[in-house]
Scaffold this motif. Structure first.
Motif, PDB file in Angstrom:
ATOM      1  N   UNK A  29       0.839  -1.195   0.000  1.00 55.07           N
ATOM      2  CA  UNK A  29       0.000   0.000   0.000  1.00 55.07           C
ATOM      3  C   UNK A  29       0.880   1.254   0.000  1.00 55.07           C
ATOM      4  N   UNK A  30       1.947   1.236   0.805  1.00 58.95           N
ATOM      5  CA  UNK A  30       2.886   2.356   0.843  1.00 58.95           C
ATOM      6  C   UNK A  30       3.477   2.609  -0.550  1.00 58.95           C
ATOM      7  N   UNK A  31       3.928   1.541  -1.199  1.00 60.32           N
ATOM      8  CA  UNK A  31       4.539   1.671  -2.532  1.00 60.32           C
ATOM      9  C   UNK A  31       3.552   2.241  -3.551  1.00 60.32           C
ATOM     10  N   UNK A  32       2.309   1.807  -3.482  1.00 60.30           N
ATOM     11  CA  UNK A  32       1.275   2.305  -4.404  1.00 60.30           C
ATOM     12  C   UNK A  32       0.895   3.755  -4.075  1.00 60.30           C
ATOM     13  N   UNK A  33       0.851   4.054  -2.800  1.00 58.26           N
ATOM     14  CA  UNK A  33       0.481   5.398  -2.337  1.00 58.26           C
ATOM     15  C   UNK A  33       1.496   6.438  -2.810  1.00 58.26           C
ATOM     16  N   UNK A  34       2.756   6.024  -2.864  1.00 53.58           N
ATOM     17  CA  UNK A  34       3.833   6.922  -3.302  1.00 53.58           C
ATOM     18  C   UNK A  34       3.599   7.440  -4.719  1.00 53.58           C
ATOM     19  N   UNK A  35       2.944   6.626  -5.545  1.00 52.40           N
ATOM     20  CA  UNK A  35       2.711   6.973  -6.952  1.00 52.40           C
ATOM     21  C   UNK A  35       1.395   7.715  -7.166  1.00 52.40           C
ATOM     22  N   UNK A  36       0.578   7.837  -6.104  1.00 53.74           N
ATOM     23  CA  UNK A  36      -0.754   8.421  -6.240  1.00 53.74           C
ATOM     24  C   UNK A  36      -0.711   9.934  -6.469  1.00 53.74           C
ATOM     25  N   UNK A  37      -1.413  10.366  -7.500  1.00 47.45           N
ATOM     26  CA  UNK A  37      -1.637  11.796  -7.733  1.00 47.45           C
ATOM     27  C   UNK A  37      -2.885  11.937  -8.599  1.00 47.45           C
ATOM     28  N   UNK A  38      -3.162  13.149  -9.043  1.00 48.84           N
ATOM     29  CA  UNK A  38      -4.383  13.363  -9.828  1.00 48.84           C
ATOM     30  C   UNK A  38      -4.349  12.629 -11.170  1.00 48.84           C
ATOM     31  N   UNK A  41      -4.177   6.466 -12.876  1.00 47.72           N
ATOM     32  CA  UNK A  41      -5.290   5.867 -13.628  1.00 47.72           C
ATOM     33  C   UNK A  41      -6.270   5.162 -12.683  1.00 47.72           C
ATOM     34  N   UNK A  42      -7.462   4.908 -13.181  1.00 45.72           N
ATOM     35  CA  UNK A  42      -8.460   4.181 -12.389  1.00 45.72           C
ATOM     36  C   UNK A  42      -7.968   2.781 -12.056  1.00 45.72           C
ATOM     37  N   UNK A  48      -4.705   0.075  -5.647  1.00 47.85           N
ATOM     38  CA  UNK A  48      -4.419   0.682  -4.343  1.00 47.85           C
ATOM     39  C   UNK A  48      -5.555   0.409  -3.351  1.00 47.85           C
ATOM     40  N   UNK A  49      -6.787   0.617  -3.785  1.00 47.97           N
ATOM     41  CA  UNK A  49      -7.947   0.404  -2.912  1.00 47.97           C
ATOM     42  C   UNK A  49      -8.055  -1.076  -2.508  1.00 47.97           C
ATOM     43  N   UNK A  50      -7.849  -1.974  -3.459  1.00 46.76           N
ATOM     44  CA  UNK A  50      -7.890  -3.413  -3.159  1.00 46.76           C
ATOM     45  C   UNK A  50      -6.807  -3.770  -2.140  1.00 46.76           C
ATOM     46  N   UNK A  51      -5.635  -3.194  -2.293  1.00 43.81           N
ATOM     47  CA  UNK A  51      -4.526  -3.448  -1.369  1.00 43.81           C
ATOM     48  C   UNK A  51      -4.850  -2.893   0.013  1.00 43.81           C
ATOM     49  N   UNK A  52      -5.453  -1.716   0.049  1.00 48.37           N
ATOM     50  CA  UNK A  52      -5.890  -1.114   1.320  1.00 48.37           C
ATOM     51  C   UNK A  52      -6.843  -2.067   2.047  1.00 48.37           C
ATOM     52  N   UNK A  53      -7.819  -2.608   1.332  1.00 53.83           N
ATOM     53  CA  UNK A  53      -8.779  -3.535   1.932  1.00 53.83           C
ATOM     54  C   UNK A  53      -8.091  -4.806   2.441  1.00 53.83           C
ATOM     55  N   UNK A  54      -7.016  -5.201   1.789  1.00 52.34           N
ATOM     56  CA  UNK A  54      -6.328  -6.446   2.152  1.00 52.34           C
ATOM     57  C   UNK A  54      -5.418  -6.314   3.369  1.00 52.34           C
ATOM     58  N   UNK A  55      -5.145  -5.086   3.800  1.00 52.29           N
ATOM     59  CA  UNK A  55      -4.261  -4.919   4.966  1.00 52.29           C
ATOM     60  C   UNK A  55      -4.846  -5.629   6.180  1.00 52.29           C
ATOM     61  N   UNK A  56      -6.140  -5.444   6.403  1.00 47.32           N
ATOM     62  CA  UNK A  56      -6.839  -6.077   7.524  1.00 47.32           C
ATOM     63  C   UNK A  56      -6.138  -5.827   8.853  1.00 47.32           C
ATOM     64  N   UNK A  57      -5.878  -4.550   9.129  1.00 51.26           N
ATOM     65  CA  UNK A  57      -5.280  -4.142  10.389  1.00 51.26           C
ATOM     66  C   UNK A  57      -6.281  -4.368  11.513  1.00 51.26           C
ATOM     67  N   UNK A  58      -5.889  -5.145  12.500  1.00 47.47           N
ATOM     68  CA  UNK A  58      -6.796  -5.461  13.610  1.00 47.47           C
ATOM     69  C   UNK A  58      -6.287  -4.824  14.890  1.00 47.47           C
TER      70      UNK A  58
END
Length: 156
Positions: A29-38, A41-42, A48-58
């Motif tokens: 998620x960190x690696x993908x977030x680094x590339x995020x800007x306006x 692409x979708x 990124x969103x799928x990876x965020x959901x997969x973190x499953x921080x408890x």
């Protein structure tokens, strides 16, 4: 990204790399977030969103909220159309702590931003702060939808 922006970004999201030792999707998620800007692409954003959901921080509700807070607000700054998929990470834990009114929920989140930035100026990215201050207050309908979903889950 400029060097100072890059350094701030690294400090803000360094916890993702740390947690990534235990939860690999956090590092991804960190690696993908680094590339995020306006211009992201979708397809890249969907990953990124799928990876965020997969973190499953408890954790407990507060730690859970503070884990996702910088992440979700940063993403929504660039990609506001993902609010339906990820706003729950901010609303759910606060609902569990007893916040169930829209105005109060928005105030709690803004208060959390002020509290955490007072504690650590690198806690949120500039983008996160901008989204929380300028966009979140406009999302009353969306926040209400999330609160309604929380009530619905509670009733089931």
């Amino acid at each position: 990204m400029e060097n100072t922006e890059q350094a701030h970004f690294e400090k803000t999201f360094s916890y993702l790399k740390e947690v990534g030792k235990i939860l690999p999707n956090s590092k991804s998620c960190f690696d993908l977030l680094k590339k995020l800007d306006f211009q992201t692409t979708d397809l890249e954003s969907d990953i990124l969103i799928a990876t965020l959901h997969q973190i499953q921080f408890a954790s407990n509700t507060n730690t859970y909220f503070y884990f996702y807070f910088p992440l979700v607000s940063h993403i929504l700054h660039y990609k506001p159309h993902y609010e339906k998929e990820i706003l729950k990470y901010l609303i759910g834990p606060n609902f569990a702590n007893g916040t169930s009114e829209v105005g109060e929920m928005i105030d709690v989140i803004i208060g959390a931003m002020k509290y955490k930035l007072n504690e650590n100026q690198d806690y949120l990215s500039k983008e996160s702060q901008d989204w929380i201050t300028n966009e979140l207050p406009k999302l009353e309908k969306e926040v209400q939808r999330e609160i309604d979903l929380c009530w619905k889950e509670l009733d089931e």
